[in-house]
Scaffold this motif. Structure first.
Motif, PDB file in Angstrom:
ATOM      1  N   GLU A 195       0.831  -1.199   0.000  1.00 28.95           N
ATOM      2  CA  GLU A 195       0.000   0.000   0.000  1.00 28.95           C
ATOM      3  C   GLU A 195       0.867   1.250   0.000  1.00 28.95           C
ATOM      4  OE1 GLU A 195      -3.714  -0.163   0.342  1.00 28.95           O
ATOM      5  OE2 GLU A 195      -3.085  -2.105  -0.433  1.00 28.95           O
ATOM      6  N   MET A 196       0.343   2.306  -0.613  1.00 28.67           N
ATOM      7  CA  MET A 196       1.081   3.561  -0.686  1.00 28.67           C
ATOM      8  C   MET A 196       0.226   4.702  -0.157  1.00 28.67           C
ATOM      9  SD  MET A 196       3.034   5.146  -3.998  1.00 28.67           S
ATOM     10  CE  MET A 196       4.062   6.604  -3.868  1.00 28.67           C
ATOM     11  N   MET A 197       0.860   5.632   0.550  1.00 40.04           N
ATOM     12  CA  MET A 197       0.192   6.835   1.041  1.00 40.04           C
ATOM     13  C   MET A 197       1.100   8.026   0.780  1.00 40.04           C
ATOM     14  SD  MET A 197      -1.218   5.308   4.682  1.00 40.04           S
ATOM     15  CE  MET A 197      -2.188   6.738   5.092  1.00 40.04           C
ATOM     16  N   ASP A 198       0.528   9.110   0.252  1.00 39.36           N
ATOM     17  CA  ASP A 198       1.338  10.306   0.060  1.00 39.36           C
ATOM     18  C   ASP A 198       1.389  11.110   1.361  1.00 39.36           C
ATOM     19  OD1 ASP A 198      -1.078  11.650   0.212  1.00 39.36           O
ATOM     20  OD2 ASP A 198      -1.110  12.259  -1.892  1.00 39.36           O
ATOM     21  N   GLN A 199       2.126  12.203   1.327  1.00 42.98           N
ATOM     22  CA  GLN A 199       2.341  12.966   2.559  1.00 42.98           C
ATOM     23  C   GLN A 199       1.045  13.547   3.110  1.00 42.98           C
ATOM     24  OE1 GLN A 199       4.577  16.874   2.658  1.00 42.98           O
ATOM     25  NE2 GLN A 199       6.083  15.569   3.696  1.00 42.98           N
ATOM     26  N   ALA A 246      -1.226  -0.021  -3.999  1.00 46.14           N
ATOM     27  CA  ALA A 246      -0.192   0.226  -5.004  1.00 46.14           C
ATOM     28  C   ALA A 246       0.152  -1.032  -5.793  1.00 46.14           C
ATOM     29  CB  ALA A 246       1.065   0.774  -4.318  1.00 46.14           C
ATOM     30  N   GLY A 247       0.180  -2.172  -5.117  1.00 43.54           N
ATOM     31  CA  GLY A 247       0.549  -3.400  -5.794  1.00 43.54           C
ATOM     32  C   GLY A 247      -0.399  -3.788  -6.904  1.00 43.54           C
ATOM     33  N   ASP A 248      -1.670  -3.376  -6.781  1.00 43.74           N
ATOM     34  CA  ASP A 248      -2.677  -3.682  -7.784  1.00 43.74           C
ATOM     35  C   ASP A 248      -2.905  -2.521  -8.759  1.00 43.74           C
ATOM     36  OD1 ASP A 248      -3.624  -4.983  -5.017  1.00 43.74           O
ATOM     37  OD2 ASP A 248      -4.187  -6.320  -6.650  1.00 43.74           O
ATOM     38  N   GLY A 249      -2.255  -1.386  -8.489  1.00 43.78           N
ATOM     39  CA  GLY A 249      -2.522  -0.210  -9.297  1.00 43.78           C
ATOM     40  C   GLY A 249      -3.922   0.335  -9.080  1.00 43.78           C
ATOM     41  N   ASN A 250      -4.521   0.022  -7.937  1.00 40.87           N
ATOM     42  CA  ASN A 250      -5.888   0.462  -7.634  1.00 40.87           C
ATOM     43  C   ASN A 250      -5.829   1.739  -6.801  1.00 40.87           C
ATOM     44  OD1 ASN A 250      -8.715  -0.981  -5.792  1.00 40.87           O
ATOM     45  ND2 ASN A 250      -8.663   0.641  -7.306  1.00 40.87           N
ATOM     46  N   LEU A 251      -6.160   2.870  -7.447  1.00 38.16           N
ATOM     47  CA  LEU A 251      -6.050   4.177  -6.815  1.00 38.16           C
ATOM     48  C   LEU A 251      -7.314   4.526  -6.028  1.00 38.16           C
ATOM     49  CD1 LEU A 251      -4.677   6.179  -9.877  1.00 38.16           C
ATOM     50  CD2 LEU A 251      -3.350   5.064  -8.079  1.00 38.16           C
ATOM     51  N   HIS A 252      -7.122   5.240  -4.914  1.00 33.11           N
ATOM     52  CA  HIS A 252      -8.245   5.782  -4.147  1.00 33.11           C
ATOM     53  C   HIS A 252      -7.955   7.241  -3.795  1.00 33.11           C
ATOM     54  CE1 HIS A 252     -10.180   1.994  -4.030  1.00 33.11           C
ATOM     55  NE2 HIS A 252      -9.430   1.431  -3.110  1.00 33.11           N
ATOM     56  N   PRO A 253      -7.946   8.141  -4.775  1.00 30.71           N
ATOM     57  CA  PRO A 253      -7.734   9.552  -4.458  1.00 30.71           C
ATOM     58  C   PRO A 253      -8.898  10.097  -3.628  1.00 30.71           C
ATOM     59  CG  PRO A 253      -7.519   9.113  -6.831  1.00 30.71           C
ATOM     60  CD  PRO A 253      -8.143   7.915  -6.211  1.00 30.71           C
ATOM     61  N   LEU A 254      -8.581  10.807  -2.564  1.00 30.93           N
ATOM     62  CA  LEU A 254      -9.592  11.451  -1.729  1.00 30.93           C
ATOM     63  C   LEU A 254      -9.566  12.943  -2.049  1.00 30.93           C
ATOM     64  CD1 LEU A 254      -8.924   9.782   1.761  1.00 30.93           C
ATOM     65  CD2 LEU A 254     -10.607   9.124   0.056  1.00 30.93           C
ATOM     66  N   ILE A 255     -10.567  13.394  -2.787  1.00 33.29           N
ATOM     67  CA  ILE A 255     -10.661  14.802  -3.149  1.00 33.29           C
ATOM     68  C   ILE A 255     -11.343  15.540  -2.003  1.00 33.29           C
ATOM     69  CG2 ILE A 255     -11.577  16.446  -4.830  1.00 33.29           C
ATOM     70  CD1 ILE A 255     -11.570  14.089  -6.860  1.00 33.29           C
ATOM     71  N   LEU A 256     -10.651  16.516  -1.438  1.00 33.12           N
ATOM     72  CA  LEU A 256     -11.135  17.218  -0.249  1.00 33.12           C
ATOM     73  C   LEU A 256     -11.855  18.496  -0.660  1.00 33.12           C
ATOM     74  CD1 LEU A 256      -7.845  16.807   1.841  1.00 33.12           C
ATOM     75  CD2 LEU A 256      -9.788  15.237   1.698  1.00 33.12           C
ATOM     76  N   PHE A 257     -13.066  18.705  -0.121  1.00 28.96           N
ATOM     77  CA  PHE A 257     -13.844  19.874  -0.495  1.00 28.96           C
ATOM     78  C   PHE A 257     -14.767  20.272   0.656  1.00 28.96           C
ATOM     79  CE2 PHE A 257     -16.634  16.378  -1.465  1.00 28.96           C
ATOM     80  CZ  PHE A 257     -17.928  16.859  -1.282  1.00 28.96           C
ATOM     81  N   ASN A 258     -15.452  21.391   0.463  1.00 29.92           N
ATOM     82  CA  ASN A 258     -16.408  21.889   1.454  1.00 29.92           C
ATOM     83  C   ASN A 258     -17.757  22.057   0.768  1.00 29.92           C
ATOM     84  OD1 ASN A 258     -17.927  23.233   3.360  1.00 29.92           O
ATOM     85  ND2 ASN A 258     -16.335  24.715   3.895  1.00 29.92           N
ATOM     86  N   ALA A 259     -18.700  21.210   1.093  1.00 33.48           N
ATOM     87  CA  ALA A 259     -20.012  21.247   0.440  1.00 33.48           C
ATOM     88  C   ALA A 259     -20.773  22.538   0.726  1.00 33.48           C
ATOM     89  CB  ALA A 259     -20.852  20.047   0.889  1.00 33.48           C
ATOM     90  N   ASN A 260     -20.359  23.292   1.747  1.00 34.69           N
ATOM     91  CA  ASN A 260     -21.037  24.541   2.068  1.00 34.69           C
ATOM     92  C   ASN A 260     -20.619  25.690   1.152  1.00 34.69           C
ATOM     93  OD1 ASN A 260     -22.530  23.557   4.343  1.00 34.69           O
ATOM     94  ND2 ASN A 260     -20.611  23.519   5.492  1.00 34.69           N
ATOM     95  N   ILE A 261     -19.570  25.463   0.367  1.00 29.95           N
ATOM     96  CA  ILE A 261     -19.148  26.453  -0.622  1.00 29.95           C
ATOM     97  C   ILE A 261     -19.800  26.070  -1.947  1.00 29.95           C
ATOM     98  CG2 ILE A 261     -17.192  27.459  -1.860  1.00 29.95           C
ATOM     99  CD1 ILE A 261     -15.511  26.954   0.637  1.00 29.95           C
ATOM    100  N   ALA A 262     -20.500  26.996  -2.542  1.00 32.61           N
ATOM    101  CA  ALA A 262     -21.450  26.723  -3.624  1.00 32.61           C
ATOM    102  C   ALA A 262     -20.946  25.780  -4.708  1.00 32.61           C
ATOM    103  CB  ALA A 262     -21.896  28.041  -4.250  1.00 32.61           C
ATOM    104  N   ASP A 263     -19.757  26.003  -5.259  1.00 38.49           N
ATOM    105  CA  ASP A 263     -19.352  25.232  -6.433  1.00 38.49           C
ATOM    106  C   ASP A 263     -18.340  24.137  -6.138  1.00 38.49           C
ATOM    107  OD1 ASP A 263     -17.183  26.872  -5.851  1.00 38.49           O
ATOM    108  OD2 ASP A 263     -16.618  27.055  -7.970  1.00 38.49           O
ATOM    109  N   GLU A 264     -18.009  23.925  -4.861  1.00 39.07           N
ATOM    110  CA  GLU A 264     -16.901  23.005  -4.580  1.00 39.07           C
ATOM    111  C   GLU A 264     -17.243  21.555  -4.904  1.00 39.07           C
ATOM    112  OE1 GLU A 264     -14.396  23.140  -1.241  1.00 39.07           O
ATOM    113  OE2 GLU A 264     -13.676  25.155  -1.725  1.00 39.07           O
ATOM    114  N   PHE A 265     -18.471  21.122  -4.644  1.00 38.49           N
ATOM    115  CA  PHE A 265     -18.778  19.731  -4.987  1.00 38.49           C
ATOM    116  C   PHE A 265     -18.775  19.531  -6.494  1.00 38.49           C
ATOM    117  CE2 PHE A 265     -21.883  16.235  -5.831  1.00 38.49           C
ATOM    118  CZ  PHE A 265     -21.039  15.207  -5.450  1.00 38.49           C
ATOM    119  N   ALA A 266     -19.257  20.514  -7.239  1.00 35.72           N
ATOM    120  CA  ALA A 266     -19.223  20.414  -8.700  1.00 35.72           C
ATOM    121  C   ALA A 266     -17.783  20.310  -9.194  1.00 35.72           C
ATOM    122  CB  ALA A 266     -19.908  21.626  -9.329  1.00 35.72           C
ATOM    123  N   ARG A 267     -16.884  21.082  -8.569  1.00 34.42           N
ATOM    124  CA  ARG A 267     -15.469  20.991  -8.947  1.00 34.42           C
ATOM    125  C   ARG A 267     -14.887  19.634  -8.558  1.00 34.42           C
ATOM    126  NH1 ARG A 267     -12.252  25.181  -6.192  1.00 34.42           N
ATOM    127  NH2 ARG A 267     -14.104  26.016  -5.177  1.00 34.42           N
TER     128      ARG A 267
END
Length: 500
Positions: A266-270, A388-409
């Protein structure tokens, strides 16, 4: 205005009438305690782990036997009412999101371990049995069930079958499909069908492989036979630190090229390490740009040899620090950080959007660099933690749903990640499924003829299209509209699709 209000009232009246009709029919075949219809009772079922998409269900049913499952299917079939199967609701792709005029069929009360055979190393379980409960029951025989999703303390085996779930040890021990021998399922037409069998192969077409990962669109699981394996005598984990993310990616490819198949890789970035460490105190190197967790298991002699080999490869690939677990408690602590990465995201962001794509291992560095560029483009942070060994990515995109366009982004960010996965020869999902989250991205992955083949399989199992409709497989019309919305450089993508 009067006409519009009248139309809405007519819709509400029709919905209430349908709910009353379905509830009355269900009460003839189920006890009252197995039927939920009041909004305050059905509210907990309005979404799965992808909470951004919600829909209050018309009715929720809680059968506790195979006969009751068949009874619910019969009522819905006769009334033409859609059915959404649901396990523990831990899925992350909206696969269990209800339909407004549909019935949720929860398998939570089918939660018995029917039989555990230490000699054949198998367990027969109902779909509502928790993943971790299988290993807990098998532990007295020195056995366990290998697939271990991060949600294993809560997720159920029925949901694992629906999504073909994996986990941190799937590199060596495989996904759900590699650890299930037999599935007993109820069809929409009221038949009980057994796919697979007790042997390693079964006669006829391999429909078990078709069914596993079908996201509740082909039938309702009522019983599963899983394989159990001996618990390793020893297991130890290496935590390797890298000054550059690209060095960590190179190390992953180098380990596999050396003929080493870790029990987990498994891999984790900073960003991931720094959000997890204050949460679980796993002992992570938060100064590293990336860390790799590499596990070896087996006999004491095998593990000692594997740890030495892996350490040498990791050092040659650029690891700036290597730490090896010295006890079982420390090994579990290393893994606890990885398994708690998703909830830990709440410490640094009000909301997160978890993606799931799979790519060739050799393209890991390229794709992670692409994700870093997208962070700037969309103005959102992304924590990368993955198999990482399987090449299976799980990016966690961090946002604030209370800001109007952040979930759309965040959605646009996620769609671009999946498009990049396809571009480098990968796929839009590894273990979370398509559900409703990735249904548009299916248009980027598959051609019209392939989508029609998927629908043909769906029709063979579910001619009326009542099981989890409008999930996983997009219509050509939807793909055409999706293509029209995405113009790059003046050119429409997916030009091969018909325009309606």
């Amino acid at each position: 205005m009067t006409v519009a209000v009248s139309t809405r009232l007519d819709d509400v009246t029709a919905h209430d009438q349908l709910r009353a009709q379905v509830a009355e029919a269900l009460l003839r075949v189920l006890p009252a305690r197995a039927i939920l219809s009041a909004p305050e009772d059905t509210r907990p079922y309005e979404c799965d782990g992808l909470a951004a998409y919600r829909q209050l269900p018309m009715i929720v049913t809680l059968p506790d036997s195979e006969a009751q499952v068949l009874a619910v299917l019969r009522v819905c079939r006769e009334l033409g009412v859609p059915i959404v199967p649901r396990g523990a609701g831990t899925g992350l792709s909206g696969g269990a999101m209800p339909i407004a005029d549909g019935v949720v069929l929860s398998t939570a009360r089918l939660n018995r371990i029917v039989h555990l055979d230490a000699y054949s190393r198998t367990a027969v379980v109902q779909p509502g049995v928790r993943n971790a409960a299988i290993s807990e029951a098998a532990a007295r025989h020195g056995l366990y069930y290998a697939p271990d999703p991060s949600s294993q303390i809560a997720c159920t085996i029925g949901g694992n079958v629906a999504e073909n779930s994996g986990g941190v040890h799937c590199l060596k021990y495989g996904l759900t499909i590699h650890n299930v021998l037999r599935v007993r399922m109820a069809t929409i037409t009221g038949e009980i069908v057994e796919l697979g069998g007790a042997a390693l192969d079964a006669p006829g077409l391999d429909l078990l492989s078709v069914f596993i990962g079908s996201e509740g669109m082909l039938g309702i699981v009522t019983e599963v036979t899983v394989k159990l394996i001996p618990k390793p005598a020893v297991a130890r984990v290496i935590m390797a630190s890298f000054a550059q993310v690209s060095d960590g990616c190179h190390a992953v490819a180098a380990l596999i090229a050396a003929g080493i198949i870790p029990a987990g890789l498994e891999m984790m970035d900073q960003t991931s390490s720094r959000m997890v460490e204050p949460f679980v105190h796993a002992g992570y190197d938060t100064d590293a740009a990336a860390i790799l967790l590499c596990e070896a298991d087996g006999t004491a002699e095998e593990v000692e040899e594997d740890i030495a080999r892996m350490s040498a490869v990791l050092g040659a690939a650029g690891a700036v620090a290597i730490a090896v677990s010295q006890s079982e408690a420390e090994r579990l602590r290393f893994w606890s950080g990885r398994k708690n990465a998703f909830p830990a995201a709440g410490r640094i962001s009000p909301d997160y959007y978890c993606m799931d794509g799979t790519i060739p291992r050799k393209r890991l560095g390229e794709v992670l660099a692409g994700i870093a560029e997208m962070e700037t483009k969309y103005g959102l942070r992304c924590a990368n933690v993955f198999h990482a060994g399987d090449g299976n990515l799980h990016p966690l995109i961090l946002f604030n749903a209370n800001i109007a366009d952040e979930f759309a982004r965040a959605e646009a960010f996620g769609a671009e990640i999946l498009a990049l996965c396809v571009e480098v020869g990968g796929t839009i999902t590894g273990e979370h499924g398509v559900g409703i989250e990735k249904i548009d991205s299916m248009c980027a992955q598959f051609a019209p003829a392939e989508l029609e083949a998927f629908f043909a399989v769906k029709r063979a199992f579910d001619p009326a299209g009542l099981l989890n409709p409008d999930k996983a497989i997009p219509t050509l019309n939807r793909c055409a509209e999706f293509g029209k919305m995405r113009v790059r450089g003046g050119l429409l993508p997916f030009a091969h699709l018909p325009r309606f």
